[in-house]
Design an enzyme around this catalytic site. Structure first.
Site, PDB file in Angstrom:
ATOM      1  CB  SER A  49      66.439 -17.358 -95.657  1.00  0.00           C
ATOM      2  OG  SER A  49      65.572 -17.672 -96.801  1.00  0.00           O
ATOM      3  CG  ASP A  84      71.541 -17.522 -93.814  1.00  0.00           C
ATOM      4  OD1 ASP A  84      71.989 -17.352 -92.599  1.00  0.00           O
ATOM      5  OD2 ASP A  84      70.929 -17.096 -95.094  1.00  0.00           O
ATOM      6  CG  HIS A 177      73.269 -10.882 -96.527  1.00  0.00           C
ATOM      7  ND1 HIS A 177      72.597 -10.616 -96.190  1.00  0.00           N
ATOM      8  CD2 HIS A 177      73.862 -11.742 -97.120  1.00  0.00           C
ATOM      9  CE1 HIS A 177      72.847 -11.122 -94.884  1.00  0.00           C
ATOM     10  NE2 HIS A 177      73.607 -12.187 -95.047  1.00  0.00           N
ATOM     11  CG  ASN A 231      71.103 -17.190-100.749  1.00  0.00           C
ATOM     12  OD1 ASN A 231      71.242 -18.349-102.057  1.00  0.00           O
ATOM     13  ND2 ASN A 231      70.223 -16.320-100.810  1.00  0.00           N
ATOM     14  CB  THR A 232      73.939 -13.508-104.192  1.00  0.00           C
ATOM     15  OG1 THR A 232      73.184 -12.889-103.616  1.00  0.00           O
ATOM     16  CG2 THR A 232      73.206 -12.942-105.391  1.00  0.00           C
TER      17      THR A 232
HETATM   18  P1  13P Z   1      75.616 -13.635-100.681  1.00  0.00           P
HETATM   19  O1  13P Z   1      73.568 -14.024-101.344  1.00  0.00           O
HETATM   20  O2  13P Z   1      75.990 -12.428-101.096  1.00  0.00           O
HETATM   21  O3  13P Z   1      76.302 -14.474-100.842  1.00  0.00           O
HETATM   22  O4  13P Z   1      75.469 -14.365 -98.720  1.00  0.00           O
HETATM   23  C1  13P Z   1      74.961 -15.051 -98.350  1.00  0.00           C
HETATM   24  C2  13P Z   1      74.583 -15.230 -97.491  1.00  0.00           C
HETATM   25  O5  13P Z   1      75.297 -14.594 -96.302  1.00  0.00           O
HETATM   26  C3  13P Z   1      73.881 -15.756 -97.029  1.00  0.00           C
HETATM   27  O6  13P Z   1      73.714 -15.493 -94.803  1.00  0.00           O
END
Ligand code: 13P
Length: 287
Positions: A49, A84, A177, A231-232
């Protein structure tokens, strides 16, 4: 060598599996993701990101780190280094810095402006052999401090953007997200089906891969999703493992504070999360 995401996603769409995009935040995360991809012989996309880009000391630093690490670790599976949710300026900066894949998120612009800016980037990416992801319809939740409501994409607009020659298309289908709220309505498979109908072979991208139930992930793949972003879930796994390590007082054992030991449990937790996702997405052995 970094590769464009085009070939891995074309194969994934045809083979009805998805390639995971795992966002990186530091050296340990990057290493964990690359090692897991190599061990499982899975293609992989490293997501960066703009916020993580700043944190890791700029895009050039990241390109140097990833390329160096791939060489030192003998990584032979296909790896794409992907911006991203890039802004127009961020996209240009990553193209110049040596990223192999770009996402331009023009979803907050009126569709005409999204199309004009995406077209400019399609041309730049084509010349350099980079893959380009565009977005139509917003993805809700928080990303780099920006909170979006999440709005399903219009299949006609998806077709218009897909026809510009982008490599892959992120379309909002009720995904958000971060953690999903208890009252989340779920993914709109009706929208996804209509988008695939209009966009044909175009690999579709599902953002917000954290916490989507396995059956929904599988159904989304069956309806044309070939890239899933996570990501999360890696952040949570890292945080939980580090917290447990500190609470057990292990960071104070031995000769005293050792940052390498402190970060090791989190790095292992990321490996486990990435493995679980690659198995769910069906990308294991597809390198
Ligand atoms: P999450 O953080 O919900 O997994 O999403 C990641 C994402 O879509 C990054 O672009």
């Amino acid at each position: 060598m970094l590769v464009s995401a085009k070939e891995m996603l074309t194969k994934a769409k045809a083979g009805k599996y998805a390639v995971g995009q795992f966002n990186i935040n530091n050296l340990e995360w990057t290493k964990s993701i690359l090692q897991t991809a190599q061990e499982l012989q899975s293609p992989v996309i490293l997501g960066v990101s703009e916020g993580a880009g700043k944190y890791m000391c700029g895009y050039k630093t990241i390109v140097g780190m990833v390329k160096g690490m791939m060489e030192e670790l003998n990584i032979t599976v296909p790896v794409a280094l992907h911006l991203d949710h890039g802004s127009f300026e961020g996209a240009k900066a990553c193209i110049n810095a040596g990223f192999s894949s770009i996402m331009f998120d023009g979803s907050h612009y009126p569709i005409e402006e999204n199309i004009a800016k995406t077209t400019e980037l399609v041309n730049a990416c084509n010349i350099l052999g980079l893959s380009l992801e565009a977005e139509v319809g917003s993805i809700g939740g928080e990303e780099d401090g920006v909170i979006g409501a999440g709005e399903c994409a219009d299949p006609e607009e998806c077709k218009a953007v897909a026809d510009l020659g982008v490599t892959m298309l992120a379309a909002g289908i009720g995904n958000i997200h971060g953690k999903y709220p208890d009252n989340w309505a779920g993914l709109s498979f009706e929208t996804l089906d209509a988008i695939q109908e209009k966009t044909g072979d175009m690999p579709l991208v599902l953002h917000g891969g954290t916490g989507i139930p396995a059956d929904m992930i599988k159904k989304a793949i069956s309806l044309g999703v070939a890239k899933i972003n996570v990501n999360t879930e890696c952040q949570l796994a890292f945080q939980e493992a580090t917290r447990k390590y500190i609470e057990a007082g292990k960071d104070l054992e031995g000769k005293g504070f050792d940052p390498r030991k402190l970060l090791a449990p989190g790095a292992e937790a990321i490996k486990a999360t990435v493995k679980e996702k690659m198995e769910l997405f069906g990308s294991v052995g597809k390198a």
